[in-house]
Design a protein around this motif. Structure first.
Motif, PDB file in Angstrom:
ATOM      1  N   ALA A   1       0.822  -1.209   0.000  1.00 45.34           N
ATOM      2  CA  ALA A   1       0.000   0.000   0.000  1.00 45.34           C
ATOM      3  C   ALA A   1       0.857   1.260   0.000  1.00 45.34           C
ATOM      4  O   ALA A   1       0.566   2.222  -0.713  1.00 45.34           O
ATOM      5  CB  ALA A   1      -0.927  -0.003   1.212  1.00 45.34           C
ATOM      6  N   ILE A   2       1.925   1.245   0.773  1.00 42.21           N
ATOM      7  CA  ILE A   2       2.821   2.404   0.829  1.00 42.21           C
ATOM      8  C   ILE A   2       3.513   2.618  -0.512  1.00 42.21           C
ATOM      9  O   ILE A   2       3.582   3.740  -1.026  1.00 42.21           O
ATOM     10  CB  ILE A   2       3.855   2.218   1.962  1.00 42.21           C
ATOM     11  CG1 ILE A   2       3.151   2.340   3.324  1.00 42.21           C
ATOM     12  CG2 ILE A   2       4.981   3.241   1.849  1.00 42.21           C
ATOM     13  CD1 ILE A   2       3.995   1.902   4.488  1.00 42.21           C
ATOM     14  N   ALA A   3       4.004   1.531  -1.102  1.00 42.43           N
ATOM     15  CA  ALA A   3       4.665   1.631  -2.411  1.00 42.43           C
ATOM     16  C   ALA A   3       3.681   2.103  -3.475  1.00 42.43           C
ATOM     17  O   ALA A   3       4.025   2.928  -4.339  1.00 42.43           O
ATOM     18  CB  ALA A   3       5.260   0.284  -2.806  1.00 42.43           C
ATOM     19  N   SER A   4       2.446   1.624  -3.408  1.00 41.75           N
ATOM     20  CA  SER A   4       1.426   2.005  -4.379  1.00 41.75           C
ATOM     21  C   SER A   4       1.040   3.474  -4.219  1.00 41.75           C
ATOM     22  O   SER A   4       0.867   4.196  -5.219  1.00 41.75           O
ATOM     23  CB  SER A   4       0.174   1.130  -4.215  1.00 41.75           C
ATOM     24  OG  SER A   4       0.475  -0.220  -4.465  1.00 41.75           O
ATOM     25  N   PHE A   5       0.896   3.915  -2.981  1.00 44.92           N
ATOM     26  CA  PHE A   5       0.550   5.321  -2.730  1.00 44.92           C
ATOM     27  C   PHE A   5       1.659   6.243  -3.225  1.00 44.92           C
ATOM     28  O   PHE A   5       1.387   7.268  -3.872  1.00 44.92           O
ATOM     29  CB  PHE A   5       0.293   5.549  -1.242  1.00 44.92           C
ATOM     30  CG  PHE A   5      -0.106   6.967  -0.916  1.00 44.92           C
ATOM     31  CD1 PHE A   5      -1.340   7.451  -1.323  1.00 44.92           C
ATOM     32  CD2 PHE A   5       0.760   7.801  -0.230  1.00 44.92           C
ATOM     33  CE1 PHE A   5      -1.711   8.769  -1.037  1.00 44.92           C
ATOM     34  CE2 PHE A   5       0.397   9.111   0.062  1.00 44.92           C
ATOM     35  CZ  PHE A   5      -0.843   9.587  -0.341  1.00 44.92           C
ATOM     36  N   ASN A   6       2.903   5.890  -2.956  1.00 42.16           N
ATOM     37  CA  ASN A   6       4.024   6.703  -3.439  1.00 42.16           C
ATOM     38  C   ASN A   6       4.056   6.747  -4.966  1.00 42.16           C
ATOM     39  O   ASN A   6       4.370   7.785  -5.568  1.00 42.16           O
ATOM     40  CB  ASN A   6       5.347   6.161  -2.893  1.00 42.16           C
ATOM     41  CG  ASN A   6       5.558   6.498  -1.429  1.00 42.16           C
ATOM     42  OD1 ASN A   6       5.078   7.532  -0.945  1.00 42.16           O
ATOM     43  ND2 ASN A   6       6.261   5.646  -0.706  1.00 42.16           N
ATOM     44  N   HIS A   7       3.713   5.633  -5.583  1.00 49.25           N
ATOM     45  CA  HIS A   7       3.655   5.598  -7.051  1.00 49.25           C
ATOM     46  C   HIS A   7       2.536   6.503  -7.561  1.00 49.25           C
ATOM     47  O   HIS A   7       2.704   7.195  -8.569  1.00 49.25           O
ATOM     48  CB  HIS A   7       3.437   4.166  -7.530  1.00 49.25           C
ATOM     49  CG  HIS A   7       3.396   4.026  -9.023  1.00 49.25           C
ATOM     50  ND1 HIS A   7       4.475   4.319  -9.827  1.00 49.25           N
ATOM     51  CD2 HIS A   7       2.389   3.641  -9.865  1.00 49.25           C
ATOM     52  CE1 HIS A   7       4.144   4.117 -11.101  1.00 49.25           C
ATOM     53  NE2 HIS A   7       2.888   3.714 -11.141  1.00 49.25           N
ATOM     54  N   SER A   8       1.423   6.528  -6.861  1.00 47.96           N
ATOM     55  CA  SER A   8       0.311   7.388  -7.274  1.00 47.96           C
ATOM     56  C   SER A   8       0.706   8.862  -7.194  1.00 47.96           C
ATOM     57  O   SER A   8       0.318   9.658  -8.054  1.00 47.96           O
ATOM     58  CB  SER A   8      -0.922   7.124  -6.397  1.00 47.96           C
ATOM     59  OG  SER A   8      -0.792   7.705  -5.115  1.00 47.96           O
ATOM     60  N   LEU A   9       1.472   9.213  -6.181  1.00 42.33           N
ATOM     61  CA  LEU A   9       1.931  10.599  -6.045  1.00 42.33           C
ATOM     62  C   LEU A   9       2.852  10.980  -7.201  1.00 42.33           C
ATOM     63  O   LEU A   9       2.785  12.110  -7.720  1.00 42.33           O
ATOM     64  CB  LEU A   9       2.661  10.788  -4.710  1.00 42.33           C
ATOM     65  CG  LEU A   9       1.825  10.613  -3.442  1.00 42.33           C
ATOM     66  CD1 LEU A   9       2.689  10.832  -2.216  1.00 42.33           C
ATOM     67  CD2 LEU A   9       0.635  11.576  -3.441  1.00 42.33           C
ATOM     68  N   LYS A  10       3.693  10.055  -7.599  1.00 46.30           N
ATOM     69  CA  LYS A  10       4.592  10.293  -8.730  1.00 46.30           C
ATOM     70  C   LYS A  10       3.774  10.595  -9.991  1.00 46.30           C
ATOM     71  O   LYS A  10       4.104  11.525 -10.741  1.00 46.30           O
ATOM     72  CB  LYS A  10       5.482   9.070  -8.942  1.00 46.30           C
ATOM     73  CG  LYS A  10       6.492   9.192 -10.071  1.00 46.30           C
ATOM     74  CD  LYS A  10       7.419   7.980 -10.072  1.00 46.30           C
ATOM     75  CE  LYS A  10       8.440   8.050 -11.207  1.00 46.30           C
ATOM     76  NZ  LYS A  10       7.850   7.783 -12.521  1.00 46.30           N
ATOM     77  N   ILE A  11       2.714   9.840 -10.211  1.00 44.39           N
ATOM     78  CA  ILE A  11       1.863  10.055 -11.376  1.00 44.39           C
ATOM     79  C   ILE A  11       1.207  11.434 -11.313  1.00 44.39           C
ATOM     80  O   ILE A  11       1.193  12.182 -12.304  1.00 44.39           O
ATOM     81  CB  ILE A  11       0.777   8.963 -11.461  1.00 44.39           C
ATOM     82  CG1 ILE A  11       1.414   7.599 -11.728  1.00 44.39           C
ATOM     83  CG2 ILE A  11      -0.252   9.291 -12.553  1.00 44.39           C
ATOM     84  CD1 ILE A  11       0.437   6.437 -11.617  1.00 44.39           C
ATOM     85  N   ILE A  12       0.673  11.783 -10.150  1.00 40.15           N
ATOM     86  CA  ILE A  12      -0.012  13.065  -9.985  1.00 40.15           C
ATOM     87  C   ILE A  12       0.934  14.228 -10.225  1.00 40.15           C
ATOM     88  O   ILE A  12       0.602  15.190 -10.946  1.00 40.15           O
ATOM     89  CB  ILE A  12      -0.632  13.171  -8.575  1.00 40.15           C
ATOM     90  CG1 ILE A  12      -1.734  12.130  -8.379  1.00 40.15           C
ATOM     91  CG2 ILE A  12      -1.186  14.575  -8.338  1.00 40.15           C
ATOM     92  CD1 ILE A  12      -2.913  12.285  -9.315  1.00 40.15           C
ATOM     93  N   TRP A  13       2.137  14.155  -9.652  1.00 38.44           N
ATOM     94  CA  TRP A  13       3.095  15.260  -9.818  1.00 38.44           C
ATOM     95  C   TRP A  13       3.567  15.372 -11.258  1.00 38.44           C
ATOM     96  O   TRP A  13       3.812  16.482 -11.754  1.00 38.44           O
ATOM     97  CB  TRP A  13       4.263  15.099  -8.850  1.00 38.44           C
ATOM     98  CG  TRP A  13       3.893  15.566  -7.478  1.00 38.44           C
ATOM     99  CD1 TRP A  13       3.517  14.804  -6.417  1.00 38.44           C
ATOM    100  CD2 TRP A  13       3.810  16.925  -7.039  1.00 38.44           C
ATOM    101  NE1 TRP A  13       3.212  15.593  -5.343  1.00 38.44           N
ATOM    102  CE2 TRP A  13       3.387  16.896  -5.682  1.00 38.44           C
ATOM    103  CE3 TRP A  13       4.066  18.154  -7.643  1.00 38.44           C
ATOM    104  CZ2 TRP A  13       3.200  18.067  -4.943  1.00 38.44           C
ATOM    105  CZ3 TRP A  13       3.877  19.321  -6.901  1.00 38.44           C
ATOM    106  CH2 TRP A  13       3.457  19.270  -5.573  1.00 38.44           C
ATOM    107  N   GLU A  14       3.680  14.267 -11.935  1.00 41.64           N
ATOM    108  CA  GLU A  14       4.020  14.325 -13.357  1.00 41.64           C
ATOM    109  C   GLU A  14       2.934  15.065 -14.134  1.00 41.64           C
ATOM    110  O   GLU A  14       3.234  15.873 -15.021  1.00 41.64           O
ATOM    111  CB  GLU A  14       4.196  12.907 -13.923  1.00 41.64           C
ATOM    112  CG  GLU A  14       5.504  12.246 -13.506  1.00 41.64           C
ATOM    113  CD  GLU A  14       5.593  10.792 -13.934  1.00 41.64           C
ATOM    114  OE1 GLU A  14       4.569  10.249 -14.436  1.00 41.64           O
ATOM    115  OE2 GLU A  14       6.669  10.180 -13.772  1.00 41.64           O
TER     116      GLU A  14
END
Length: 201
Positions: A54-67
């Motif tokens: 869940a933590i890895a997935s959430f961090n990945h989601s943030l990367k997508i949003i900031w991009e």
């Protein structure tokens, strides 16, 4: 150099969709196995437990949003245009959000609680980071004399971000993007109100 682990990436990307669509609590390791087609061992060789996924997935989601944020504002000259471009990445919040299932920050903030403190803290930090980024764009507008010098940049940033997050929730709840579109329209009016040009007119 770390070797790319495509299986780990698959787990993260697939889990992100599951967590963001049906929630962390309702998503099991078995769901992740079914969706990825991977055996349990392939998952547990890479992650200790569901929390770690869940933590890895959430961090990945943030990367997508900031991009999406950086791409949206890249060629915008004014602070107003940058802010509107940021918020417009969610103008189709119902059918085509940047991350499938809606805003991961909003979804995680609603679901995370004291039982998963680490995820809650990550969501809080992500919220604060986004808020400060919006504030920095407003302050950029103040410095360039686009906005009035006496406005409260943090207060406005908080209001704008809360408005957009609420509009995302309302749009997805009603399966209608009109709430998002109304909010963007009203934000545009508000930013025009604070503009130096408007005050001089």
């Amino acid at each position: 150099m770390m070797k790319e682990d495509t299986t780990r990436d698959l787990i993260i990307q697939t889990s992100l969709k599951l967590f963001n669509k049906q929630g962390y609590n309702l998503t099991s390791i078995q769901d992740i196995m079914n969706a990825t087609g991977l055996p349990k061992g392939a998952i547990y060789r890479r992650f200790e437990n569901k929390n770690e996924i869940a933590i890895a997935s959430f961090n990945h989601s943030l990367k997508i949003i900031w991009e999406h944020y950086f791409e949206a504002i890249q060629y915008k000259a004014s602070a107003t245009d940058k802010l509107l471009a940021m918020f417009e990445i969610y103008q189709d919040a119902v059918y085509n959000p940047p991350v499938d299932g809606g805003c991961p920050l909003l979804n995680t903030a609603i679901e995370s609680d004291d039982s998963f403190q680490e995820l809650h803290e990550l969501a809080a930090k992500a919220h604060n980071k986004t808020l400060l980024f919006i504030q920095s764009i407003i302050e950029e507008g103040i410095s360039s004399q686009e906005f009035n010098q006496d406005i409260d940049s943090y207060s406005i940033a908080s209001f704008l971000f809360s408005t957009v997050e609420g509009a995302i929730m309302a749009s997805r709840l009603s399966l209608n993007n009109e709430h998002m579109l109304h909010s963007i329209r009203q934000i545009k009016i508000l930013l025009q109100y604070y503009s130096v040009k408007n005050q001089e007119a």
